[in-house]
Design a protein around this motif. Structure first.
Motif, PDB file in Angstrom:
ATOM      1  N   VAL A   1       0.834  -1.203   0.000  1.00  0.00           N
ATOM      2  CA  VAL A   1       0.000   0.000   0.000  1.00  0.00           C
ATOM      3  C   VAL A   1       0.871   1.256   0.000  1.00  0.00           C
ATOM      4  CG1 VAL A   1      -1.685   1.341   1.314  1.00  0.00           C
ATOM      5  CG2 VAL A   1      -1.962  -1.140   1.089  1.00  0.00           C
ATOM      6  N   ALA A   2       1.910   1.268   0.802  1.00  0.00           N
ATOM      7  CA  ALA A   2       2.792   2.437   0.869  1.00  0.00           C
ATOM      8  C   ALA A   2       3.466   2.699  -0.473  1.00  0.00           C
ATOM      9  CB  ALA A   2       3.847   2.234   1.958  1.00  0.00           C
ATOM     10  N   GLU A   3       3.891   1.639  -1.162  1.00  0.00           N
ATOM     11  CA  GLU A   3       4.550   1.801  -2.454  1.00  0.00           C
ATOM     12  C   GLU A   3       3.588   2.329  -3.519  1.00  0.00           C
ATOM     13  OE1 GLU A   3       7.854   1.309  -3.598  1.00  0.00           O
ATOM     14  OE2 GLU A   3       8.132   1.546  -1.442  1.00  0.00           O
ATOM     15  N   ILE A   4       2.354   1.822  -3.522  1.00  0.00           N
ATOM     16  CA  ILE A   4       1.379   2.288  -4.512  1.00  0.00           C
ATOM     17  C   ILE A   4       0.976   3.728  -4.215  1.00  0.00           C
ATOM     18  CG2 ILE A   4      -0.866   1.886  -5.569  1.00  0.00           C
ATOM     19  CD1 ILE A   4      -0.573  -1.064  -4.727  1.00  0.00           C
ATOM     20  N   ASP A   5       0.722   4.026  -2.942  1.00  0.00           N
ATOM     21  CA  ASP A   5       0.386   5.406  -2.564  1.00  0.00           C
ATOM     22  C   ASP A   5       1.463   6.380  -3.050  1.00  0.00           C
ATOM     23  OD1 ASP A   5      -1.910   4.570  -1.302  1.00  0.00           O
ATOM     24  OD2 ASP A   5      -1.163   4.856   0.741  1.00  0.00           O
ATOM     25  N   ARG A   6       2.715   5.983  -2.860  1.00  0.00           N
ATOM     26  CA  ARG A   6       3.824   6.844  -3.267  1.00  0.00           C
ATOM     27  C   ARG A   6       3.873   6.985  -4.782  1.00  0.00           C
ATOM     28  NH1 ARG A   6       8.128   6.052  -5.687  1.00  0.00           N
ATOM     29  NH2 ARG A   6       7.877   3.786  -5.584  1.00  0.00           N
ATOM     30  N   HIS A   7       3.726   5.874  -5.499  1.00  0.00           N
ATOM     31  CA  HIS A   7       3.842   5.912  -6.957  1.00  0.00           C
ATOM     32  C   HIS A   7       2.729   6.753  -7.580  1.00  0.00           C
ATOM     33  CE1 HIS A   7       5.407   4.565 -10.768  1.00  0.00           C
ATOM     34  NE2 HIS A   7       4.191   4.205 -11.162  1.00  0.00           N
ATOM     35  N   LEU A   8       1.538   6.704  -7.005  1.00  0.00           N
ATOM     36  CA  LEU A   8       0.414   7.474  -7.536  1.00  0.00           C
ATOM     37  C   LEU A   8       0.331   8.870  -6.929  1.00  0.00           C
ATOM     38  CD1 LEU A   8      -2.469   4.822  -7.694  1.00  0.00           C
ATOM     39  CD2 LEU A   8      -0.865   5.478  -9.489  1.00  0.00           C
ATOM     40  N   ASP A   9       1.198   9.139  -5.951  1.00  0.00           N
ATOM     41  CA  ASP A   9       1.193  10.444  -5.269  1.00  0.00           C
ATOM     42  C   ASP A   9      -0.205  10.748  -4.735  1.00  0.00           C
ATOM     43  OD1 ASP A   9       2.353  12.707  -4.283  1.00  0.00           O
ATOM     44  OD2 ASP A   9       2.376  13.811  -6.173  1.00  0.00           O
ATOM     45  N   ALA A  10      -0.819   9.728  -4.129  1.00  0.00           N
ATOM     46  CA  ALA A  10      -2.224   9.811  -3.734  1.00  0.00           C
ATOM     47  C   ALA A  10      -2.487  10.848  -2.657  1.00  0.00           C
ATOM     48  CB  ALA A  10      -2.710   8.438  -3.270  1.00  0.00           C
ATOM     49  N   ALA A  11      -1.532  11.087  -1.770  1.00  0.00           N
ATOM     50  CA  ALA A  11      -1.766  11.982  -0.637  1.00  0.00           C
ATOM     51  C   ALA A  11      -1.998  13.429  -1.052  1.00  0.00           C
ATOM     52  CB  ALA A  11      -0.595  11.898   0.336  1.00  0.00           C
ATOM     53  N   ARG A  12      -1.489  13.817  -2.206  1.00  0.00           N
ATOM     54  CA  ARG A  12      -1.586  15.230  -2.608  1.00  0.00           C
ATOM     55  C   ARG A  12      -2.900  15.545  -3.316  1.00  0.00           C
ATOM     56  NH1 ARG A  12      -1.251  16.594  -7.855  1.00  0.00           N
ATOM     57  NH2 ARG A  12      -0.542  15.008  -9.332  1.00  0.00           N
ATOM     58  N   ILE A  13      -3.714  14.539  -3.623  1.00  0.00           N
ATOM     59  CA  ILE A  13      -4.900  14.736  -4.454  1.00  0.00           C
ATOM     60  C   ILE A  13      -6.155  14.744  -3.591  1.00  0.00           C
ATOM     61  CG2 ILE A  13      -6.289  13.789  -6.339  1.00  0.00           C
ATOM     62  CD1 ILE A  13      -3.677  12.614  -7.473  1.00  0.00           C
ATOM     63  N   SER A  14      -6.877  15.847  -3.612  1.00  0.00           N
ATOM     64  CA  SER A  14      -8.151  15.959  -2.910  1.00  0.00           C
ATOM     65  C   SER A  14      -9.216  15.219  -3.713  1.00  0.00           C
ATOM     66  CB  SER A  14      -8.532  17.437  -2.756  1.00  0.00           C
ATOM     67  OG  SER A  14      -9.786  17.573  -2.142  1.00  0.00           O
ATOM     68  N   ASP A  15     -10.021  14.401  -3.033  1.00  0.00           N
ATOM     69  CA  ASP A  15     -10.943  13.526  -3.742  1.00  0.00           C
ATOM     70  C   ASP A  15     -12.271  13.438  -2.996  1.00  0.00           C
ATOM     71  OD1 ASP A  15     -11.859  11.710  -5.668  1.00  0.00           O
ATOM     72  OD2 ASP A  15     -10.024  10.524  -5.617  1.00  0.00           O
ATOM     73  N   TYR A  16     -13.200  12.694  -3.600  1.00  0.00           N
ATOM     74  CA  TYR A  16     -14.534  12.514  -3.026  1.00  0.00           C
ATOM     75  C   TYR A  16     -14.629  11.251  -2.182  1.00  0.00           C
ATOM     76  CZ  TYR A  16     -14.975  15.344  -7.245  1.00  0.00           C
ATOM     77  OH  TYR A  16     -14.764  16.281  -8.232  1.00  0.00           O
ATOM     78  N   CYS A  17     -13.523  10.574  -2.002  1.00  0.00           N
ATOM     79  CA  CYS A  17     -13.495   9.314  -1.270  1.00  0.00           C
ATOM     80  C   CYS A  17     -12.074   9.091  -0.756  1.00  0.00           C
ATOM     81  CB  CYS A  17     -13.890   8.149  -2.192  1.00  0.00           C
ATOM     82  SG  CYS A  17     -12.768   7.965  -3.602  1.00  0.00           S
ATOM     83  N   PRO A  18     -11.891   8.191   0.207  1.00  0.00           N
ATOM     84  CA  PRO A  18     -10.525   7.882   0.637  1.00  0.00           C
ATOM     85  C   PRO A  18      -9.801   7.063  -0.423  1.00  0.00           C
ATOM     86  CG  PRO A  18     -12.112   6.490   1.789  1.00  0.00           C
ATOM     87  CD  PRO A  18     -12.911   7.480   0.998  1.00  0.00           C
ATOM     88  N   ASN A  19      -8.578   7.458  -0.737  1.00  0.00           N
ATOM     89  CA  ASN A  19      -7.756   6.696  -1.671  1.00  0.00           C
ATOM     90  C   ASN A  19      -6.755   5.854  -0.903  1.00  0.00           C
ATOM     91  OD1 ASN A  19      -8.479   7.560  -4.484  1.00  0.00           O
ATOM     92  ND2 ASN A  19      -8.101   9.569  -3.589  1.00  0.00           N
ATOM     93  N   GLY A  20      -6.549   4.619  -1.391  1.00  0.00           N
ATOM     94  CA  GLY A  20      -5.635   3.705  -0.717  1.00  0.00           C
ATOM     95  C   GLY A  20      -6.385   2.547  -0.102  1.00  0.00           C
TER      96      GLY A  20
END
Length: 252
Positions: free
Chosen positions: A9-28
């Motif tokens: 999960v940590a590797e995918i989150d990092r590769h997609l840069d998920a933390a920086r993107i505001s969304d309508y649902c939790p990512n990850g």
């Protein structure tokens, strides 16, 4: 080969840069299952049919574009939501979902992956200067008549798109996968010959006709099958796990 769930999960989150993107649902990671992952089933939406396929194959993790816990949904765990969560929890299967991060990624994203299948050269964002822009602008190598471009879309996606044919050949195209018909105004402002997305609204047809561009609604599901497949293949090649994409067809 197995990999620890938290590492994956940590590797995918990092590769997609998920933390920086505001969304309508939790990512990850949305639902936590067993601690190690050997088999991954991917699909567009975490529907019951996809979960059942994951159980049948003995998957440890389900990877999707459309997961759960949307901002506007009822938070009560009843009915369909209860049955879906019960399936995951009773079989110790994790659910991993990426929405906007999987739309905008420059290599694995839905919009880039769709462009590759349609022969579109990406030139930039649909809204230049907007860091939150999801869609893309690009061009065909040679101009096509609207019907010819629609035939190319049908061949690539395996379904006939709804076509509102414009008045000129198509060379410059704007597109955004999923339910992005509202971005047609941005596409018109960008000077496209055609705008392609997944869904259509009544007003979209008038916007296309009155501005002389072509509009194609190629299916929300159909246009968003490719990002999650690309991500699943990236995971499999990088971490040595098994990956299987399951296409639970949806006519929308």
């Amino acid at each position: 080969m197995a990999i620890a769930l938290n590492t994956l999960v940590a590797e995918i989150d990092r590769h997609l840069d998920a933390a920086r993107i505001s969304d309508y649902c939790p990512n990850g990671l949305q639902v936590e299952g067993r601690a190690e992952v050997r088999r991954i089933v991917s699909g567009v939406t975490a529907s019951q049919a996809l979960l059942d396929a994951a159980v049948a194959w003995g998957a440890d993790l389900v990877l999707v574009h459309h997961g759960y816990f949307w901002k506007s949904e009822n938070p009560c765990v009843v009915g369909m939501k209860q049955r879906r969560l019960k399936t995951l929890l009773s079989h110790d299967i994790s659910l991993l979902a990426y929405h906007l991060p999987l739309d905008v990624h420059p290599e694995l994203g839905n919009n880039v992956q769709l462009a590759q299948r349609l022969g579109l050269a990406v030139e930039g964002p649909l809204e230049p200067g907007n860091p939150r822009s999801v869609g893309l602008l690009g061009s065909l190598a040679e101009p096509l008549a609207p019907a010819e471009f629609a035939a190319r879309v049908a061949q690539a996606l395996g379904r006939e798109p709804l076509l509102v044919a414009g008045t000129r050949p198509i060379r410059r195209v704007g597109w955004c996968t999923g339910a992005a018909q509202g971005y047609i105004e941005q596409a018109i402002a960008a000077g496209v010959d055609a705008y392609l997305t997944g869904e259509v609204s009544e007003s979209t047809v008038h916007s296309a006709r009155e501005n002389g561009i072509s509009f194609l609604a190629a299916g929300h599901h159909a246009t968003e099958r490719y990002g999650v497949q690309a991500l699943g293949e990236w995971i499999a090649s990088r971490f040595g796990v098994e990956h299987r994409f399951v296409d639970c067809d949806n006519p929308v």
